[in-house]
Design an enzyme around this catalytic site. Sequence first.
Site, short mmCIF file in Angstrom:
data_model
loop_
_atom_site.label_atom_id
_atom_site.label_comp_id
_atom_site.label_asym_id
_atom_site.label_seq_id
_atom_site.Cartn_x
_atom_site.Cartn_y
_atom_site.Cartn_z
N TYR A 139 0.84 -1.20 0.00
CA TYR A 139 0.00 0.00 0.00
C TYR A 139 0.87 1.25 0.00
O TYR A 139 0.62 2.19 -0.77
CB TYR A 139 -0.91 -0.02 1.22
N LYS A 177 0.82 4.08 -3.02
CA LYS A 177 0.42 5.47 -2.80
C LYS A 177 1.59 6.43 -3.05
O LYS A 177 1.38 7.56 -3.53
CB LYS A 177 -0.13 5.64 -1.39
#
Length: 280
Positions: free
Chosen positions: A181, A185
């Site tokens: 993640y 991002k």
Amino acid sequence: MAFARRLAILPGGLGGLGSSIGKKLRQQGARLAILYAPFEAGRRDQLLESTYGPAPNWNEIRTYECDITSPESVQSAFTVLGKEMIQPSSPSVADQTVPSILINTAGYVNLSDMESTPPEDTMKHLTTNVFGPMLCAQAFARLYFAAFNAAKSSASPLPPGRIVNIASQAAHVALPRHSAYCASKAALLGLTRSMASEWGGRGITSNSVSPTVAWTELGKKAWGQDDVREAFLKTIPTGKFALPDEVADAVLFLCQASKQDSSGMINGADIRVDGGFTIQ
């Protein structure tokens, strides 16, 4: 109203932050094209009603099933929404609906220790959080540039284009068990800067918003247990999670295109709505 004549396209716009952003845009006059994932099809009407009220209130809102990780699905959705929400508009350029806002709110997160994160889960993070926003931004840019070229001979200039990508505090700091993640991002921030660089001179600014934990239904489910919540809040200088409306307000500021155009010189930036979590 502030966003009259403007079409806002929201991939991932059903539920969570997408609903808060869409509701505020709609209240200020924007028309909405909401792209939802195939797995949300069975709950589409329920999610719409929970945000916008009963079906009679859904005027100026259209929804389109779309797998944002599929180039064919994205192009199909944008082609259809272009025909339904732009081309039937008034023949007067001054009154036409302009595809001028894209808010990439769709995202995916799954926690696991880095050494045991399955390859397919890493790829799902990257395709949903980076590849999807790129495909949607490309399709949006083509719509906007086509509208811009069609309006060149008009005395009524188009409102500027605005892209806002929903990133995360995880783009700035390493969070335990968030390796895929965090990587996805952080990549989204790089993609946003590239959009800003290439399209800023062609009428579209691109920025991102990085929230801390947002107090959505999903956030409450993940962080609602008293000891878990209190432990995390101690790491945020303001001692609070982000409210969905606080994130939405940052997004709307970046989408402004009034006579003063107060956000027009913000391009390639990231606004952290994190209470200071990432400054430590």
